[in-house]
Scaffold this motif. Structure first.
Motif, PDB file in Angstrom:
ATOM      1  N   GLY A 172       0.777  -1.233   0.000  1.00  0.00           N
ATOM      2  CA  GLY A 172       0.000   0.000   0.000  1.00  0.00           C
ATOM      3  C   GLY A 172       0.810   1.285   0.000  1.00  0.00           C
ATOM      4  N   LYS A 173       2.123   1.202  -0.116  1.00  0.00           N
ATOM      5  CA  LYS A 173       2.970   2.408  -0.145  1.00  0.00           C
ATOM      6  C   LYS A 173       3.025   2.971  -1.561  1.00  0.00           C
ATOM      7  N   PRO A 174       3.176   4.309  -1.710  1.00  0.00           N
ATOM      8  CA  PRO A 174       3.278   4.903  -3.043  1.00  0.00           C
ATOM      9  C   PRO A 174       4.515   4.375  -3.777  1.00  0.00           C
ATOM     10  N   THR A 175       4.417   4.268  -5.099  1.00  0.00           N
ATOM     11  CA  THR A 175       5.519   3.702  -5.877  1.00  0.00           C
ATOM     12  C   THR A 175       6.385   4.749  -6.571  1.00  0.00           C
ATOM     13  N   ARG A 176       5.807   5.890  -6.947  1.00  0.00           N
ATOM     14  CA  ARG A 176       6.600   6.935  -7.620  1.00  0.00           C
ATOM     15  C   ARG A 176       7.173   7.867  -6.558  1.00  0.00           C
ATOM     16  N   VAL A 177       8.198   7.375  -5.867  1.00  0.00           N
ATOM     17  CA  VAL A 177       8.842   8.109  -4.783  1.00  0.00           C
ATOM     18  C   VAL A 177      10.353   8.070  -4.977  1.00  0.00           C
ATOM     19  N   CYS A 178      11.047   8.954  -4.313  1.00  0.00           N
ATOM     20  CA  CYS A 178      12.514   9.001  -4.416  1.00  0.00           C
ATOM     21  C   CYS A 178      13.150   7.654  -4.050  1.00  0.00           C
ATOM     22  N   ARG A 179      12.646   7.023  -3.011  1.00  0.00           N
ATOM     23  CA  ARG A 179      13.223   5.752  -2.567  1.00  0.00           C
ATOM     24  C   ARG A 179      13.116   4.655  -3.624  1.00  0.00           C
ATOM     25  N   ASN A 180      12.248   4.824  -4.614  1.00  0.00           N
ATOM     26  CA  ASN A 180      12.059   3.833  -5.666  1.00  0.00           C
ATOM     27  C   ASN A 180      12.761   4.243  -6.960  1.00  0.00           C
ATOM     28  N   CYS A 181      13.520   5.316  -6.929  1.00  0.00           N
ATOM     29  CA  CYS A 181      14.159   5.857  -8.125  1.00  0.00           C
ATOM     30  C   CYS A 181      15.615   5.393  -8.231  1.00  0.00           C
ATOM     31  N   ARG A 182      16.063   5.202  -9.456  1.00  0.00           N
ATOM     32  CA  ARG A 182      17.452   4.768  -9.668  1.00  0.00           C
ATOM     33  C   ARG A 182      18.455   5.842  -9.264  1.00  0.00           C
ATOM     34  N   TRP A 183      18.032   7.096  -9.151  1.00  0.00           N
ATOM     35  CA  TRP A 183      18.926   8.185  -8.761  1.00  0.00           C
ATOM     36  C   TRP A 183      19.045   8.359  -7.250  1.00  0.00           C
ATOM     37  N   TYR A 184      18.206   7.678  -6.477  1.00  0.00           N
ATOM     38  CA  TYR A 184      18.234   7.808  -5.015  1.00  0.00           C
ATOM     39  C   TYR A 184      19.543   7.250  -4.462  1.00  0.00           C
ATOM     40  N   ASP A 185      20.207   8.043  -3.634  1.00  0.00           N
ATOM     41  CA  ASP A 185      21.448   7.614  -3.001  1.00  0.00           C
ATOM     42  C   ASP A 185      21.588   8.355  -1.674  1.00  0.00           C
ATOM     43  N   PRO A 186      21.431   7.658  -0.545  1.00  0.00           N
ATOM     44  CA  PRO A 186      21.481   8.324   0.751  1.00  0.00           C
ATOM     45  C   PRO A 186      22.817   8.999   1.052  1.00  0.00           C
ATOM     46  N   ALA A 187      23.864   8.650   0.330  1.00  0.00           N
ATOM     47  CA  ALA A 187      25.180   9.224   0.588  1.00  0.00           C
ATOM     48  C   ALA A 187      25.408  10.545  -0.152  1.00  0.00           C
ATOM     49  N   CYS A 188      24.538  10.901  -1.077  1.00  0.00           N
ATOM     50  CA  CYS A 188      24.703  12.129  -1.869  1.00  0.00           C
ATOM     51  C   CYS A 188      23.961  13.312  -1.262  1.00  0.00           C
ATOM     52  N   THR A 189      24.327  14.505  -1.726  1.00  0.00           N
ATOM     53  CA  THR A 189      23.611  15.708  -1.341  1.00  0.00           C
ATOM     54  C   THR A 189      22.159  15.566  -1.772  1.00  0.00           C
ATOM     55  N   ASN A 190      21.241  15.928  -0.907  1.00  0.00           N
ATOM     56  CA  ASN A 190      19.800  15.790  -1.151  1.00  0.00           C
ATOM     57  C   ASN A 190      19.383  14.337  -1.401  1.00  0.00           C
ATOM     58  N   GLN A 191      20.274  13.413  -1.145  1.00  0.00           N
ATOM     59  CA  GLN A 191      20.041  11.984  -1.337  1.00  0.00           C
ATOM     60  C   GLN A 191      19.651  11.648  -2.776  1.00  0.00           C
ATOM     61  N   CYS A 192      20.223  12.386  -3.734  1.00  0.00           N
ATOM     62  CA  CYS A 192      19.907  12.180  -5.146  1.00  0.00           C
ATOM     63  C   CYS A 192      21.170  12.383  -5.983  1.00  0.00           C
ATOM     64  N   ARG A 193      21.448  11.440  -6.903  1.00  0.00           N
ATOM     65  CA  ARG A 193      22.616  11.545  -7.772  1.00  0.00           C
ATOM     66  C   ARG A 193      22.357  12.418  -8.994  1.00  0.00           C
ATOM     67  N   GLU A 194      21.098  12.823  -9.213  1.00  0.00           N
ATOM     68  CA  GLU A 194      20.758  13.710 -10.329  1.00  0.00           C
ATOM     69  C   GLU A 194      20.923  15.156  -9.861  1.00  0.00           C
ATOM     70  N   PRO A 195      21.939  15.864 -10.337  1.00  0.00           N
ATOM     71  CA  PRO A 195      22.234  17.204  -9.817  1.00  0.00           C
ATOM     72  C   PRO A 195      21.178  18.263 -10.150  1.00  0.00           C
ATOM     73  N   LEU A 196      20.361  18.064 -11.177  1.00  0.00           N
ATOM     74  CA  LEU A 196      19.376  19.062 -11.561  1.00  0.00           C
ATOM     75  C   LEU A 196      18.005  18.846 -10.910  1.00  0.00           C
ATOM     76  N   ALA A 197      17.840  17.741 -10.223  1.00  0.00           N
ATOM     77  CA  ALA A 197      16.546  17.454  -9.587  1.00  0.00           C
ATOM     78  C   ALA A 197      16.299  18.401  -8.420  1.00  0.00           C
ATOM     79  N   GLU A 198      15.046  18.804  -8.276  1.00  0.00           N
ATOM     80  CA  GLU A 198      14.685  19.651  -7.146  1.00  0.00           C
ATOM     81  C   GLU A 198      14.706  18.828  -5.864  1.00  0.00           C
TER      82      GLU A 198
END
Length: 97
Positions: free
Chosen positions: A31-57
């Motif tokens: 029952g959890k949403p699927t289109r979330v950062c945690r389900n994205c290939r760019w999600y990375d907890p070690a990066c700034t904003n936890q995202c490897r895509e530098p242009l993402a908001e």
């Protein structure tokens, strides 16, 4: 007809098809949403904003559905989770072997 698996749910690991990543779609198993950062290939907890895509908001809650234009389903979203305390301890011990 064969169903092509696009990825897995970030919460329960259930396999998801490409059409199960809609803005208001939830995992049928947990029952959890699927289109979330945690389900994205760019999600990375070690990066700034936890995202490897530098242009993402910046998205505050990585487990809530969002409208990110850079979203791409991750083949194994749970692999990006931060290691647990046991893993940190083992890594530290391995340094001194």
């Amino acid at each position: 007809m064969t169903t092509i698996i696009a990825g897995k749910c970030w919460q329960c690991g259930s396999e998801l098809t490409a059409h199960e990543y809609g803005r208001e779609t939830v995992c049928l198993k947990c029952g959890k949403p699927t289109r979330v950062c945690r389900n994205c290939r760019w999600y990375d907890p070690a990066c700034t904003n936890q995202c490897r895509e530098p242009l993402a908001e910046k998205v505050q809650d990585k487990t809530r559905a969002n409208y990110c234009d850079y979203f791409e389903p991750s083949a194994d979203p749970r692999a990006g989770d931060a290691p647990g305390d046991a893993d940190h301890r083992q890594a530290a011990e391995d340094l001194f072997k």
